[in-house]
Design a protein around this motif. Structure first.
Motif, PDB file in Angstrom:
ATOM      1  N   SER A 155       0.569  -0.888   0.367  1.00  0.00           N
ATOM      2  CA  SER A 155       0.450  -0.032  -0.278  1.00  0.00           C
ATOM      3  C   SER A 155       0.607   1.329   0.036  1.00  0.00           C
ATOM      4  N   PRO A 188       0.254   4.697  -0.360  1.00  0.00           N
ATOM      5  CA  PRO A 188      -0.722   5.905   0.044  1.00  0.00           C
ATOM      6  C   PRO A 188       0.889   7.444   0.412  1.00  0.00           C
ATOM      7  N   CYS A 189       0.441   8.193  -0.385  1.00  0.00           N
ATOM      8  CA  CYS A 189       0.910   9.218  -0.441  1.00  0.00           C
ATOM      9  C   CYS A 189       2.316   9.721  -0.972  1.00  0.00           C
ATOM     10  N   ARG A 248      -2.360  -1.576  -3.301  1.00  0.00           N
ATOM     11  CA  ARG A 248      -3.178  -0.200  -3.590  1.00  0.00           C
ATOM     12  C   ARG A 248      -2.372   1.314  -3.463  1.00  0.00           C
ATOM     13  N   SER A 305      -2.979   5.664  -5.518  1.00  0.00           N
ATOM     14  CA  SER A 305      -3.735   6.686  -5.456  1.00  0.00           C
ATOM     15  C   SER A 305      -3.893   7.527  -6.124  1.00  0.00           C
ATOM     16  N   SER A 306      -2.325   7.394  -7.463  1.00  0.00           N
ATOM     17  CA  SER A 306      -2.552   8.226  -8.073  1.00  0.00           C
ATOM     18  C   SER A 306      -1.579   8.011  -9.107  1.00  0.00           C
ATOM     19  N   THR A 351       2.048   7.207  -8.135  1.00  0.00           N
ATOM     20  CA  THR A 351       2.151   6.743  -7.279  1.00  0.00           C
ATOM     21  C   THR A 351       3.426   5.725  -7.634  1.00  0.00           C
ATOM     22  N   LEU A 393      -7.798   1.046  -6.055  1.00  0.00           N
ATOM     23  CA  LEU A 393      -7.820   2.166  -5.702  1.00  0.00           C
ATOM     24  C   LEU A 393      -7.726   2.814  -3.970  1.00  0.00           C
ATOM     25  N   GLY A 394      -6.809   3.400  -3.518  1.00  0.00           N
ATOM     26  CA  GLY A 394      -6.759   3.912  -2.395  1.00  0.00           C
ATOM     27  C   GLY A 394      -8.027   5.213  -1.718  1.00  0.00           C
ATOM     28  N   GLU A 395      -7.559   6.083  -0.758  1.00  0.00           N
ATOM     29  CA  GLU A 395      -8.683   6.483  -0.533  1.00  0.00           C
ATOM     30  C   GLU A 395      -8.477   8.344  -1.310  1.00  0.00           C
ATOM     31  N   ASN A 396      -9.613   8.750  -1.160  1.00  0.00           N
ATOM     32  CA  ASN A 396      -8.283  10.159  -2.058  1.00  0.00           C
ATOM     33  C   ASN A 396      -8.593   9.984  -3.730  1.00  0.00           C
ATOM     34  N   ALA A 397      -8.931   8.943  -4.649  1.00  0.00           N
ATOM     35  CA  ALA A 397      -8.127   8.777  -5.195  1.00  0.00           C
ATOM     36  C   ALA A 397      -8.767  10.139  -6.284  1.00  0.00           C
TER      37      ALA A 397
END
Length: 275
Positions: free
Chosen positions: A157, A159-160, A180, A182-183, A186, A204-208
């Protein structure tokens, strides 16, 4: 220098090469296999840019917190040694680290990375049952020729994160997604991997801000769908159908972690002895 008559192990004494062994002692100097430290936590206190830590086969219990800084010219290397696995049986947490390479390590619990740059995991095994490897606010993460199995939430995963590189990995994603994200920033490169379920390999992760198709476009062109079969072995796992994964990874290596066998020639006398 070495004490007279002391067993310093198989390798010559080097000031930037250290050893950990389940049979070692944290009061030793760690500078040879014969004077190895006992715990990985002890080793983390002294490693600097350009150092290499060899972890002898065995299981090392307890969680580990790591914050180390190598350099592009002199990375820090943490490497399993020997034929049998070096198993870390506890959560591993890396923060504020850079230019650090893990190789031939078996992680039995989840691994987390945060606020780091240029970390690499090569030829390793991830057995964490939640998210096997989570990286947050991290750039230039590399995960290559590694095996992920047993996870339920995700294998990796991110994120960011930006500019992750994933190649030659074996993802046993029968219980959760392999990646996982999000952009589009990444992942810089992802290919030559194997998935148990290719269609559900990414999530897709959160806030994609993009669709999954947009994020995954251009990746996994040479990846394959193969279902692995594992059995428990030495505190880790053995891939029972390894032949199915041969040659599909990067540079002709198999998917996932592997052991490099060095060919040995058998010496033969061309002529019989002369009396």
């Amino acid at each position: 220098g070495a004490d007279a008559g002391a067993d310093r192990g198989a390798f010559a004494y080097e000031e930037n090469i250290f050893y950990v062994s389940a049979g070692g002692s944290d009061s030793a100097d760690g500078l040879s296999a014969g004077q190895a430290w006992k715990t990985i936590a002890r080793a983390m206190q002294d490693l600097e840019a350009g150092d290499t830590l060899y972890i002898e086969p065995g299981t090392y219990a307890g969680s580990i917190e790591i914050s180390l800084a190598g350099s592009e010219e002199e990375p820090i290397v943490i490497r399993g040694r020997g034929k049998e696995p070096a198993v870390i049986d506890g959560e591993t947490s890396l923060t504020d680290s850079r230019h650090l390479l893990f190789e031939r390590i078996h992680f039995k619990a989840d691994v987390s990375v945060s606020d780091s740059d240029a970390l690499s995991f090569h030829n390793s095994v991830f057995l964490g049952q939640g998210t096997a490897l989570t990286a947050t606010n991290t750039a230039n993460l590399q995960v290559t020729q590694s095996t992920f199995t047993g996870f339920e939430t995700a294998a990796v995963s991110l994120p960011c994160c930006v500019a992750a590189h994933l190649a030659g990995n074996l993802f046993d994603n029968q219980g959760g997604p392999a990646l996982r994200v999000s952009s589009r920033e990444t992942v810089r490169y992802c290919d030559y991997n194997s998935y148990a379920d290719m269609q559900h390999g990414w999530q897709l992760g959160e806030n994609a801000a993009f669709t999954l198709e947009e994020i995954r476009a251009g990746h996994d062109r040479a990846s394959k769908e193969i279902i692995p079969q594992f059995s428990d072995s030495g505190g880790s796992v053995t891939l029972d159908n390894a032949i199915d994964f041969a040659g599909g990874g990067t540079a002709g290596h198999p998917f996932g972690h592997y052991r490099l066998e060095i060919p040995r020639e058998v010496l033969q006398l061309l002529e019989g002895p002369t009396l």
